[in-house]
Design an enzyme around this catalytic site. Structure first.
Site, PDB file in Angstrom:
ATOM      1  CE  LYS A 184     -73.385  53.494 -28.380  1.00 39.74           C
ATOM      2  NZ  LYS A 184     -72.183  53.780 -28.887  1.00 39.74           N
ATOM      3  CE1 TYR A 244     -77.650  53.101 -29.608  1.00 41.27           C
ATOM      4  CE2 TYR A 244     -79.399  53.889 -28.223  1.00 41.27           C
ATOM      5  CZ  TYR A 244     -78.462  53.274 -29.035  1.00 41.27           C
ATOM      6  OH  TYR A 244     -77.721  54.617 -28.554  1.00 41.27           O
ATOM      7  CB  THR A 279     -76.282  56.456 -24.568  1.00 40.94           C
ATOM      8  OG1 THR A 279     -77.951  56.260 -24.715  1.00 40.94           O
ATOM      9  CG2 THR A 279     -76.744  54.011 -24.951  1.00 40.94           C
ATOM     10  CG  ASP A 280     -79.322  57.662 -20.656  1.00 43.83           C
ATOM     11  OD1 ASP A 280     -79.653  57.165 -21.547  1.00 43.83           O
ATOM     12  OD2 ASP A 280     -79.994  58.814 -19.930  1.00 43.83           O
ATOM     13  CD  GLU A 281     -82.205  54.458 -25.502  1.00 51.30           C
ATOM     14  OE1 GLU A 281     -82.480  53.312 -25.506  1.00 51.30           O
ATOM     15  OE2 GLU A 281     -82.153  55.381 -26.210  1.00 51.30           O
TER      16      GLU A 281
END
Length: 341
Positions: A155, A151, A126-128
């Site tokens: 990741k 989270y 994810t870009d997060e």
């Protein structure tokens, strides 16, 4: 014939990928490996579950013995790894679950795949993991990892493990990092299905803070197409960002959907902001475009129109999930759209 193991294939993005791959590669076998947690829904893949080249395996990605058994017996060629805990609010409440699934689970999967000589391993992220952006600029594959929630930290940890397996063992890992997904089969706690379902019920729509947090929205079918390109042509050891070129504030997304449904803006209810809420994400997807020839098909307007129509047509589906969900005081609206089990 290729045998593809899809982890988290009963969840939102994973199930859409299972359907996409089987529709476009009917000669291949697909193994759907999923623990069937709250967001895993077998009805998501009902269109293919009776096909002879499809098999469901209920399992935990942290179960090394079962993973090795599946890799050996099924002669898996390719792994597409979606399975993850992905809801930011849940990670704030209990980070330990996210570390176990996203970090330890990924390591167990990588080790089993390495042991049995998997030819291609796609780690969907994810870009997060990049953290937050200012008002200008975009995340590139060279942007530093700077996660701000439990989270996204979990990741990022899984991304680094995947990278290490390539650098240390020469294992053919490719990492993809997507922007926020939306489309059919998305669990109702996420922003877009939450807006649609609440609006259809004339219920208040909770929006964090001032609603001006910006996300780049990617239709899930475009995401599946991008991963297909990565499987077919991507280079091991590389990272590919996947974005939809559709930046919107959360408030703009809510307003667009309410207008489409003919509902009043008075349904919007601003609530206290989430802890560590990243202000802006935006993806530079030029690498996957230039190297692999992928571009998103859906504009946000077309994609959101199709999505709204799907939720109207599948009201029984989301009503059942809402009834089964634990009571979270009407506050839980996650603006993410990342992979989940």
């Amino acid at each position: 014939m290729t045998t593809v193991l899809v982890t988290g294939g009963m969840g939102f993005i994973g199930s859409n990928f299972v359907l996409h791959w089987m529709n476009n590669h009917p000669q291949d076998r697909v193994l759907n490996y999923d623990l069937l947690t709250y967001a895993g829904n077998p009805s998501n893949v009902s269109a293919v579950q009776k096909l002879p080249n499809y098999r469901f395996i209920e399992g935990d990605i942290a179960d090394s013995s079962l993973l090795e058994e599946v890799m050996l017996e099924e002669k898996v060629d390719t792994v597409v790894h979606f399975a993850a805990e992905s809801h930011v609010d849940r990670s704030i409440e209990d980070p330990s679950v996210f570390v176990r699934t996203n970090v330890l689970g990924t390591q167990c999967l990588l080790e089993a795949a390495k042991k049995y000589g998997i030819s291609r391993f796609i780690h969907v992220s994810t870009d997060e993991v990049y953290g937050t952006l200012g008002s200008e600029g975009y995340f590139t594959e060279l942007s530093p990892i700077s996660p701000n929630s439990p989270y996204s930290a979990s990741k990022a940890g899984s991304d680094l493990l995947a990278r290490a397996y390539y650098e240390t063992y020469g294992f053919p890992v490719i990492i993809t990092r997507c922007s926020n997904n939306y489309g059919p089969h998305q669990y109702p706690e996420k922003l877009i299905p939450k807006i649609i379902s609440n609006a259809l019920q004339d219920q208040p729509i909770p929006v964090y803070g001032d609603g001006r947090n910006i996300r780049d929205w990617l239709h899930v079918e475009d995401h599946c197409s991008a991963i297909e390109h990565v499987i077919n042509c991507g280079r091991p050891g590389q990272v590919y960002n996947i974005g939809g070129n559709s930046e919107r504030t959360n408030l703009e997304v809510v307003t667009e959907i309410l207008h489409r449904l003919g509902k009043p803006l008075s349904l919007i209810q601003f609530v206290a902001d989430r802890l560590g809420h990243d202000r802006r994400y935006a993806i530079d997807a030029s690498k996957i475009r230039d190297e692999l020839g992928w571009t998103p098909h859906y504009s946000f307007q077309e994609g959101i129109a199709r999505t709204v129509d799907w939720y109207i047509e599948h009201e029984d589906w989301w009503r059942r999930l809402i009834q089964e969900a634990p009571n979270r005081n009407g506050r839980e609206v996650d603006d993410g759209g990342e992979p989940m089990t």
